[in-house]
Scaffold this motif. Structure first.
Motif, PDB file in Angstrom:
ATOM      1  N   ALA A  77       0.804  -1.226   0.000  1.00 30.30           N
ATOM      2  CA  ALA A  77       0.000   0.000   0.000  1.00 30.30           C
ATOM      3  C   ALA A  77       0.835   1.273   0.000  1.00 30.30           C
ATOM      4  O   ALA A  77       0.384   2.311  -0.489  1.00 30.30           O
ATOM      5  N   ASP A  78       2.040   1.225   0.556  1.00 32.70           N
ATOM      6  CA  ASP A  78       2.857   2.445   0.600  1.00 32.70           C
ATOM      7  C   ASP A  78       4.059   2.371  -0.338  1.00 32.70           C
ATOM      8  O   ASP A  78       5.029   3.119  -0.183  1.00 32.70           O
ATOM      9  N   SER A  79       3.975   1.491  -1.324  1.00 32.02           N
ATOM     10  CA  SER A  79       5.084   1.330  -2.273  1.00 32.02           C
ATOM     11  C   SER A  79       4.834   2.125  -3.552  1.00 32.02           C
ATOM     12  O   SER A  79       3.696   2.226  -4.022  1.00 32.02           O
ATOM     13  N   ASP A  80       5.908   2.674  -4.108  1.00 36.66           N
ATOM     14  CA  ASP A  80       5.817   3.325  -5.412  1.00 36.66           C
ATOM     15  C   ASP A  80       5.571   2.255  -6.480  1.00 36.66           C
ATOM     16  O   ASP A  80       5.931   1.082  -6.298  1.00 36.66           O
ATOM     17  N   SER A  81       4.971   2.651  -7.566  1.00 39.74           N
ATOM     18  CA  SER A  81       4.698   1.677  -8.625  1.00 39.74           C
ATOM     19  C   SER A  81       4.671   2.365  -9.985  1.00 39.74           C
ATOM     20  O   SER A  81       4.457   3.577 -10.082  1.00 39.74           O
ATOM     21  N   THR A  82       4.898   1.576 -11.003  1.00 37.36           N
ATOM     22  CA  THR A  82       4.820   2.047 -12.383  1.00 37.36           C
ATOM     23  C   THR A  82       3.834   1.163 -13.131  1.00 37.36           C
ATOM     24  O   THR A  82       3.895  -0.069 -13.024  1.00 37.36           O
ATOM     25  N   ILE A  83       2.923   1.772 -13.847  1.00 34.07           N
ATOM     26  CA  ILE A  83       1.936   1.017 -14.611  1.00 34.07           C
ATOM     27  C   ILE A  83       2.306   1.061 -16.087  1.00 34.07           C
ATOM     28  O   ILE A  83       2.496   2.137 -16.663  1.00 34.07           O
ATOM     29  N   SER A  84       2.438  -0.116 -16.662  1.00 33.28           N
ATOM     30  CA  SER A  84       2.761  -0.236 -18.085  1.00 33.28           C
ATOM     31  C   SER A  84       1.735  -1.130 -18.755  1.00 33.28           C
ATOM     32  O   SER A  84       1.153  -2.024 -18.121  1.00 33.28           O
ATOM     33  N   PHE A 107       3.617   8.691  -0.399  1.00 30.22           N
ATOM     34  CA  PHE A 107       4.238   9.171   0.834  1.00 30.22           C
ATOM     35  C   PHE A 107       4.137   8.020   1.826  1.00 30.22           C
ATOM     36  O   PHE A 107       3.106   7.814   2.462  1.00 30.22           O
ATOM     37  N   ASN A 108       5.222   7.257   1.933  1.00 31.28           N
ATOM     38  CA  ASN A 108       5.159   5.975   2.622  1.00 31.28           C
ATOM     39  C   ASN A 108       5.280   6.089   4.142  1.00 31.28           C
ATOM     40  O   ASN A 108       5.472   7.175   4.698  1.00 31.28           O
ATOM     41  N   LEU A 109       5.156   4.939   4.800  1.00 27.62           N
ATOM     42  CA  LEU A 109       5.172   4.909   6.264  1.00 27.62           C
ATOM     43  C   LEU A 109       6.492   5.419   6.826  1.00 27.62           C
ATOM     44  O   LEU A 109       6.516   6.121   7.842  1.00 27.62           O
ATOM     45  N   LYS A 110       7.586   5.090   6.167  1.00 26.76           N
ATOM     46  CA  LYS A 110       8.894   5.554   6.629  1.00 26.76           C
ATOM     47  C   LYS A 110       8.962   7.078   6.615  1.00 26.76           C
ATOM     48  O   LYS A 110       9.462   7.705   7.565  1.00 26.76           O
ATOM     49  N   ALA A 111       8.450   7.687   5.559  1.00 25.16           N
ATOM     50  CA  ALA A 111       8.458   9.148   5.455  1.00 25.16           C
ATOM     51  C   ALA A 111       7.534   9.772   6.496  1.00 25.16           C
ATOM     52  O   ALA A 111       7.853  10.816   7.086  1.00 25.16           O
ATOM     53  N   ILE A 112       6.388   9.140   6.725  1.00 24.44           N
ATOM     54  CA  ILE A 112       5.453   9.651   7.733  1.00 24.44           C
ATOM     55  C   ILE A 112       6.111   9.646   9.110  1.00 24.44           C
ATOM     56  O   ILE A 112       6.051  10.632   9.857  1.00 24.44           O
ATOM     57  N   LYS A 113       6.746   8.533   9.457  1.00 26.01           N
ATOM     58  CA  LYS A 113       7.397   8.427  10.764  1.00 26.01           C
ATOM     59  C   LYS A 113       8.524   9.448  10.906  1.00 26.01           C
ATOM     60  O   LYS A 113       8.743  10.000  11.988  1.00 26.01           O
ATOM     61  N   LEU A 153       6.445  15.956  -1.030  1.00 23.92           N
ATOM     62  CA  LEU A 153       5.006  16.025  -1.287  1.00 23.92           C
ATOM     63  C   LEU A 153       4.719  16.463  -2.721  1.00 23.92           C
ATOM     64  O   LEU A 153       3.767  15.992  -3.355  1.00 23.92           O
ATOM     65  N   GLU A 154       5.546  17.351  -3.221  1.00 24.25           N
ATOM     66  CA  GLU A 154       5.377  17.817  -4.594  1.00 24.25           C
ATOM     67  C   GLU A 154       5.530  16.653  -5.572  1.00 24.25           C
ATOM     68  O   GLU A 154       4.778  16.531  -6.542  1.00 24.25           O
ATOM     69  N   GLU A 155       6.494  15.776  -5.284  1.00 25.69           N
ATOM     70  CA  GLU A 155       6.708  14.607  -6.142  1.00 25.69           C
ATOM     71  C   GLU A 155       5.521  13.649  -6.060  1.00 25.69           C
ATOM     72  O   GLU A 155       5.089  13.087  -7.074  1.00 25.69           O
ATOM     73  N   VAL A 156       4.987  13.473  -4.849  1.00 21.52           N
ATOM     74  CA  VAL A 156       3.821  12.600  -4.668  1.00 21.52           C
ATOM     75  C   VAL A 156       2.630  13.123  -5.469  1.00 21.52           C
ATOM     76  O   VAL A 156       1.962  12.381  -6.198  1.00 21.52           O
ATOM     77  N   LEU A 157       2.374  14.416  -5.343  1.00 22.82           N
ATOM     78  CA  LEU A 157       1.203  15.013  -5.988  1.00 22.82           C
ATOM     79  C   LEU A 157       1.386  15.203  -7.490  1.00 22.82           C
ATOM     80  O   LEU A 157       0.418  15.486  -8.197  1.00 22.82           O
TER      81      LEU A 157
END
Length: 267
Positions: A77-84, A107-113, A153-157
């Motif tokens: 759920a908190d992993s980056d992914s690429t859709i192809s 914005f994963n759990l590690k970043a939140i913590k 956050l800018e990268e996430v959005l």
């Protein structure tokens, strides 16, 4: 776009505006807006799992706890992914050409913590201990942290695709209330528990050798505690809790679950 993603964009824009003022007294406002942006992107992520998110967790507001619930549902759920996208030469065979549809940054759990509580520290008057020890975060440290979070956050959005939750699911109607139940089946598990969010029913879903799913109701028989009765009742595991009860079909008595203490007299 969900309302939370819009709120995250607005909060981030406000934070960037406060940072651009170059006024140290504005840093606390930037920190507050960034905290709200982190909350919003986390709630936005949770909205993608709406059909799987337990209703009793709706009141949870701390991003760390919300993400922890999501990770229980889906370990990615908190992993980056690429859709192809590509056309298989034959079923199950990898396409020779894949077309990239976009990457999602979460914005994963590690970043939140790492960031959320740190921002909270910037919003409070320094403690007596901090003051006496001189370990107060200076404006430069606060600004650097805020700017780092704003970039993340800018990268996430800016993700071209977002809230993609691909998976293998089992769907069926609850035998008790007929509400549709949809349960994610992790690739590394062949059996999971699925609870109905509408009633107390609970099920075991098992993956068979041919890749299909079998559903079995989870129940247990409990005899009526009336010494002269003992008639069994079929109870769901989630019904075995303080205050829950059933009416015996044979003697008509009310049987209620209670927390008790058994006393053993001293010899």
């Amino acid at each position: 776009m969900s309302i939370y993603r819009s709120r995250a964009r607005a909060a981030l824009a406000s934070a960037q505006s406060e940072l651009a003022s170059n006024e140290d007294q504005h840093l606390k406002y930037a920190a507050l807006e960034l905290r709200m942006a982190i909350e919003a992107v986390t709630y936005d992520r949770a909205s993608a799992y709406k059909s799987e998110f337990p209703p009793q967790e709706y009141e949870t507001w701390q991003p760390k706890k919300v993400m922890a619930v999501l990770l229980e549902i889906d370990s990615t759920a908190d992993s980056d992914s690429t859709i192809s996208l590509g056309i298989e030469p034959s079923p199950g065979e990898r396409p020779e050409v894949m077309h990239d549809l976009g990457k999602e940054v979460v914005f994963n759990l590690k970043a939140i913590k790492r960031h959320y509580d740190a921002l909270g520290n910037f919003l409070h008057v320094p403690s007596i201990k901090q003051t006496l020890s001189g370990s107060l975060p200076g404006p430069e440290k606060i600004r650097n942290r805020c700017e780092e979070i704003a970039r993340d956050l800018e990268e996430v959005l800016a993700s071209k695709v977002f809230n993609s939750t691909l998976g293998i699911f089992s769907s069926f109607d609850c035998a008790e209330c007929r509400v549709r139940i949809r349960k994610r089946m992790p690739r590394d598990k062949d059996q999971v528990i699925a609870d109905c969010f509408e009633c107390k029913a609970s099920y075991t879903i098992t993956r068979t050798s041919d890749g299909k799913f079998e559903t079995e109701t989870r129940t247990q028989e409990i005899p009526c505690p009336n010494p002269g009765c003992g008639h069994p009742a079929v109870i769901f595991p989630r019904e075995v809790s303080e205050g829950e009860y059933w009416i015996c079909e044979k003697c008509g008595g009310r049987n209620e679950f209670k927390l008790g203490i058994l006393h053993h007299p001293a010899n």
